[in-house]
Write an enzyme that holds these catalytic residues in place. Structure first.
Site, PDB file in Angstrom:
ATOM      1  N   CYS A 342      39.556   5.226   2.136  1.00 28.86           N
ATOM      2  CA  CYS A 342      39.469   6.791   2.161  1.00 28.86           C
ATOM      3  C   CYS A 342      38.293   7.365   2.984  1.00 28.86           C
ATOM      4  O   CYS A 342      38.517   8.389   4.028  1.00 28.86           O
ATOM      5  CB  CYS A 342      39.404   7.404   0.756  1.00 28.86           C
ATOM      6  SG  CYS A 342      39.912   6.398  -0.563  1.00 28.86           S
ATOM      7  N   ARG A 371      36.599  -6.297  -2.872  1.00 30.11           N
ATOM      8  CA  ARG A 371      36.301  -5.830  -4.092  1.00 30.11           C
ATOM      9  C   ARG A 371      35.882  -7.064  -4.937  1.00 30.11           C
ATOM     10  O   ARG A 371      36.727  -8.222  -4.931  1.00 30.11           O
ATOM     11  CB  ARG A 371      37.249  -5.114  -4.728  1.00 30.11           C
ATOM     12  CG  ARG A 371      37.890  -3.806  -3.946  1.00 30.11           C
ATOM     13  CD  ARG A 371      38.815  -2.989  -4.963  1.00 30.11           C
ATOM     14  NE  ARG A 371      39.261  -1.789  -3.973  1.00 30.11           N
ATOM     15  CZ  ARG A 371      40.396  -1.024  -4.432  1.00 30.11           C
ATOM     16  NH1 ARG A 371      40.887  -1.572  -5.365  1.00 30.11           N
ATOM     17  NH2 ARG A 371      40.882  -0.096  -3.521  1.00 30.11           N
ATOM     18  N   GLN A 389      45.279  -3.089   1.875  1.00 25.31           N
ATOM     19  CA  GLN A 389      46.037  -2.237   1.104  1.00 25.31           C
ATOM     20  C   GLN A 389      47.153  -1.521   2.351  1.00 25.31           C
ATOM     21  O   GLN A 389      46.695  -1.214   3.350  1.00 25.31           O
ATOM     22  CB  GLN A 389      45.142  -1.027   0.665  1.00 25.31           C
ATOM     23  CG  GLN A 389      44.398  -1.317  -0.409  1.00 25.31           C
ATOM     24  CD  GLN A 389      43.615   0.015  -0.816  1.00 25.31           C
ATOM     25  OE1 GLN A 389      42.850   0.587   0.091  1.00 25.31           O
ATOM     26  NE2 GLN A 389      43.889   0.414  -2.084  1.00 25.31           N
ATOM     27  N   ASP A 391      47.844   1.692   3.109  1.00 21.00           N
ATOM     28  CA  ASP A 391      47.033   2.741   2.638  1.00 21.00           C
ATOM     29  C   ASP A 391      47.722   4.020   3.554  1.00 21.00           C
ATOM     30  O   ASP A 391      48.053   3.807   4.542  1.00 21.00           O
ATOM     31  CB  ASP A 391      45.495   2.711   2.925  1.00 21.00           C
ATOM     32  CG  ASP A 391      44.771   3.509   1.661  1.00 21.00           C
ATOM     33  OD1 ASP A 391      45.299   4.321   1.205  1.00 21.00           O
ATOM     34  OD2 ASP A 391      43.424   3.357   1.802  1.00 21.00           O
ATOM     35  N   HIS A 393      46.636   8.456   4.020  1.00 19.57           N
ATOM     36  CA  HIS A 393      45.920   9.643   3.477  1.00 19.57           C
ATOM     37  C   HIS A 393      46.455  10.957   3.925  1.00 19.57           C
ATOM     38  O   HIS A 393      46.811  10.928   5.130  1.00 19.57           O
ATOM     39  CB  HIS A 393      44.352   9.808   3.631  1.00 19.57           C
ATOM     40  CG  HIS A 393      43.619   8.531   2.767  1.00 19.57           C
ATOM     41  ND1 HIS A 393      43.498   7.470   3.386  1.00 19.57           N
ATOM     42  CD2 HIS A 393      43.223   8.729   1.571  1.00 19.57           C
ATOM     43  CE1 HIS A 393      43.051   6.861   2.410  1.00 19.57           C
ATOM     44  NE2 HIS A 393      42.931   7.209   1.233  1.00 19.57           N
ATOM     45  N   LYS A 473      48.330  11.789 -11.038  1.00 18.00           N
ATOM     46  CA  LYS A 473      48.827  10.652 -10.173  1.00 18.00           C
ATOM     47  C   LYS A 473      50.188  10.197 -10.773  1.00 18.00           C
ATOM     48  O   LYS A 473      50.602  10.129 -11.725  1.00 18.00           O
ATOM     49  CB  LYS A 473      48.037   9.350 -10.028  1.00 18.00           C
ATOM     50  CG  LYS A 473      47.764   8.784 -11.247  1.00 18.00           C
ATOM     51  CD  LYS A 473      47.141   7.507 -11.017  1.00 18.00           C
ATOM     52  CE  LYS A 473      46.714   6.646 -12.472  1.00 18.00           C
ATOM     53  NZ  LYS A 473      46.538   5.253 -12.263  1.00 18.00           N
ATOM     54  N   HIS A 519      46.168  10.390  -1.789  1.00 21.04           N
ATOM     55  CA  HIS A 519      45.970   8.989  -1.455  1.00 21.04           C
ATOM     56  C   HIS A 519      47.334   8.297  -1.945  1.00 21.04           C
ATOM     57  O   HIS A 519      47.802   8.582  -2.850  1.00 21.04           O
ATOM     58  CB  HIS A 519      44.880   8.330  -2.416  1.00 21.04           C
ATOM     59  CG  HIS A 519      43.513   9.002  -2.313  1.00 21.04           C
ATOM     60  ND1 HIS A 519      42.368   8.318  -1.533  1.00 21.04           N
ATOM     61  CD2 HIS A 519      43.073  10.212  -2.872  1.00 21.04           C
ATOM     62  CE1 HIS A 519      41.621   9.152  -1.931  1.00 21.04           C
ATOM     63  NE2 HIS A 519      41.707  10.041  -2.820  1.00 21.04           N
TER      64      HIS A 519
HETATM   65 ZN   LIG Z   1      42.220   6.586  -0.565  1.00 25.35          ZN
END
Ligand SMILES: [Zn+2]
Ligand SMILES: [Zn+2]
Length: 646
Positions: A342, A371, A389, A391, A393, A473, A519
């Protein structure tokens, strides 16, 4: 004026009621109020929101809702009760050799933790099961008593049951409740079955190490897992499904099909993608990127490390540091590996002055993050320490939020369906107690998520208060071929990061405004998604993303040269092709190709060599008529288009 009540009214929900003596037990009350047939189906009861068992004593007017066989609650009561039965059996057999800890019901069964110096063996399992059967046949009641905590502590100290002593001490209650079955007394809140005879269908499954209270510094106990059903047929069905799941285990298939490996030398939880797994991953990535482009996204690449200050601003150092790896020094400045993408996408946003006209910005990245996970929590591709990920945004104006969520779900469902997942469990999580953002923003965002779910015709459950502190979410779990659910997609509205990073844009009114940030990850991570794909398809992937689409098998050495030619032609045509030209019997080579779950075998003998064709053998053993090499390539391309959608 007061009067001592000696009778109360007990009713069954939507059923009979009667006047009964104060202190009547739930079991006796139900015995009087239910028909014989209903009683045999009832294992517990619900009073308002509380699950109680037959031992509960009633002192006021009460309405009982029978909990009957066939419900989830009844199954949980059965499984938890079976853990007591197992503990009794273990105590009967091993006596003082074992100390008992705890035994809850879990998703698919139950477990009980024991301390014993010797490991439990398969032979022990047989003995325990046999003893459990005797206990079930004896139809022993579960009886409830309460004791002052101090007395209970003294009692368990005398027995040497130090785990129970610790539990009672930690509860800090005046009195604690116990359940006794046979001569085994266990600290427990309940509820339990009326008696052991309901536990007719159970099975001990496996034993694994487990830390007392999940604490790595405490004793390692032996956790025996088991499962139980009310019906022997259902138990059999469940055990067959477990067998099937074992065959599909992605760690086993990953090795057999040479997709990925994890090596001590590299480190636990770090994936090495083997060539075939890398191919599989590339195909998924390419599709993912193409589909994002088609759905109006731009693709980003960002670094793997950033200055520690970035993680301070983002809040990760405060709220997420236990999942982050330690800092490294570069030119006397601290840097850290990224646990999330992010802040980098925010960096792209803030790299120039933004106007309302530019929105929405949809930025996607296959972003690799690191992580920390405890070594004990690592599990194949499903739980790793480094993963990519899928991912994205989205930065948008408040008036665009609802449309953007619809657009996300659109792409989300399209991608999941393309990979063969058509059944979902969908959850909408709303504002938790501790949260940032205004009431108005939360309401607008929650409404936008609801609107999008309804637009897409998705049934969903609301998880009240389960949203992240920064916004509501949507979570989507996918169902695989064995009916198992896997957490996969997530769409989260965020009011926090735009604030922390002071994101702003010039509005139509020429004033500065804060954008909304969303996200989202559709597959979750490539590692996890591929793990699920392997289990879903048992490694036999559809032609459009199978890492190998066909394998060439020659009958004798005479065709080796022609096979090389065919191999080169097909590889040039973009077919994912392999060859097995070893001097082995054809049947042996066919069996190997089947084991490798290769969709098509191209059998080449003298006839094919002379005619310039290939004979296509399907997985089911059927042969298609010999066809020219170019025609086979065309056939594969057509199938890919069909599966991929274009
Ligand atoms: Zn994010
Ligand atoms: Zn219990």
């Amino acid at each position: 004026m007061s009067e001592i009540m000696s009778t109360i009214t007990v009713s069954v929900k939507d059923g009979d009621s009667a006047s009964m003596e104060v202190g009547v037990s739930v079991g006796d009350a139900l015995g009087a109020l239910l028909s014989n047939k209903q009683r045999k189906q009832t294992v517990a009861a619900r009073i308002d929101d509380n699950l109680v068992d037959f031992t509960t004593v009633l002192n006021t007017d009460t309405t009982l809702e029978p909990v009957q066989i066939g419900t989830r609650e009844a199954l949980e009561v059965l499984r938890h009760s079976t853990s007591h039965i197992m503990a009794l059996a273990v105590r009967d057999i091993f006596g003082d050799e074992v100390k008992v800890a705890i035994g809850p019901s879990i998703d698919d069964g139950y477990y009980y933790d024991f301390q014993r110096s010797e490991p439990f063996t398969p032979d022990d399992f047989d003995r325990i099961e046999t003893r459990m059967e005797e206990i079930v046949r004896a139809a022993l009641p579960f009886t409830r008593t309460t004791m002052a905590s101090a007395d209970a502590i003294a009692h368990f100290k005398e027995l040497g049951e130090s785990f129970k002593v610790e539990l009672i001490e930690d509860l800090g209650a005046e009195t604690v409740s116990f359940y006794q079955v046979g001569d085994f007394v266990d600290l427990c809140r309940g509820p339990h079955l009326p008696n052991t005879s309901f536990a007719r269908a159970f099975k001990l499954l496996r034993v694994a190490g487990a830390y007392w209270r999940g604490d790595e510094n405490r004793d390692v106990l032996q956790r025996i897992y088991g499962t139980a059903f009310f019906d022997k047929k259902e138990l059999k069905k469940h055990l067959a499904a477990l067998e099937e799941a074992k065959k599909r285990d992605h760690r086993k298939l990953g090795k057999e099909l040479q997709l990925f490996t994890m090596e001590d030398q590299i480190g636990p939880g770090l994936t090495l993608w083997l060539p075939k797994g890398s191919q599989l991953r590339r195909l998924i990535e390419d599709f993912w990127k193409d589909e994002h482009y088609r759905h109006g996204y731009e693709l980003l690449y960002t670094p793997h490390i950033a200055r520690q200050d970035l993680w301070k601003t983002s809040g990760h150092l405060d709220f997420y540091s236990e999942n982050m790896y330690s800092a490294m020094d570069i030119d006397e400045v601290k840097y850290q590996l990224k646990p999330m993408n992010c802040p980098f996408h925010i960096g792209v946003f803030t790299s120039s002055r933004r106007s309302y006209r530019e929105f929405p910005m949809r930025w996607a990245e296959l972003g690799t993050v690191y992580r920390y996970e405890r070594a004990g929590a690592l599990h194949g591709l499903l739980r790793v320490r480094g993963f990519t990920q899928d991912d994205a945004h989205i930065f948008c104006r408040p008036d665009q939020l609802a449309d953007e969520i619809v657009n996300i779900l659109d792409l989300n469902l399209h991608i999941l369906r393309s990979f063969g997942f058509a059944e979902y469990d969908v959850y909408l999580s709303t504002r938790p107690e501790k949260s940032v953002g205004s009431d108005e923003n939360w309401e607008r965002a929650t409404e936008a998520l609801k609107f999008a779910l309804e637009q897409k015709g998705l049934d969903y459950e609301i998880d009240p208060g389960e949203g992240v502190f920064y916004g509501p979410k949507i979570d989507i779990k996918i169902k695989d071929k064995l009916g198992r659910s896997w957490q996969c997609s997530t769409v989260q509205v965020d009011f926090n990061l735009p604030d922390r990073f002071n994101l702003e844009y010039v509005g139509a009114d020429n004033a500065m405004h804060q954008p909304i940030m969303i996200h989202r990850a559709l597959m979750g991570s490539l590692e996890r998604f591929i793990g699920v794909l392997i289990e879903h398809y048992a490694g036999a992937f559809p032609i459009w993303f199978a890492p190998v689409q066909a394998r060439i098998l020659n009958i004798t050495d005479d065709q080796a040269e022609y096979c090389e030619e065919v191999y080169k032609t097909l590889r040039k045509a973009g077919i994912r092709i392999e060859k097995d030209l070893r001097n082995e019997k054809l049947n042996y080579k066919i069996r190997e190709a089947q084991k490798a779950k290769i969709p098509y075998m191209l059998i080449i003998g003298d006839k094919e060599k002379t005619e310039g064709t290939v004979t296509v053998r399907l997985k089911n053993g059927e042969n298609l008529p010999a066809m020219p090499v170019a025609e086979f390539a065309r056939k594969i391309h057509e199938e890919v288009v069909q599966g991929r959608g274009y």
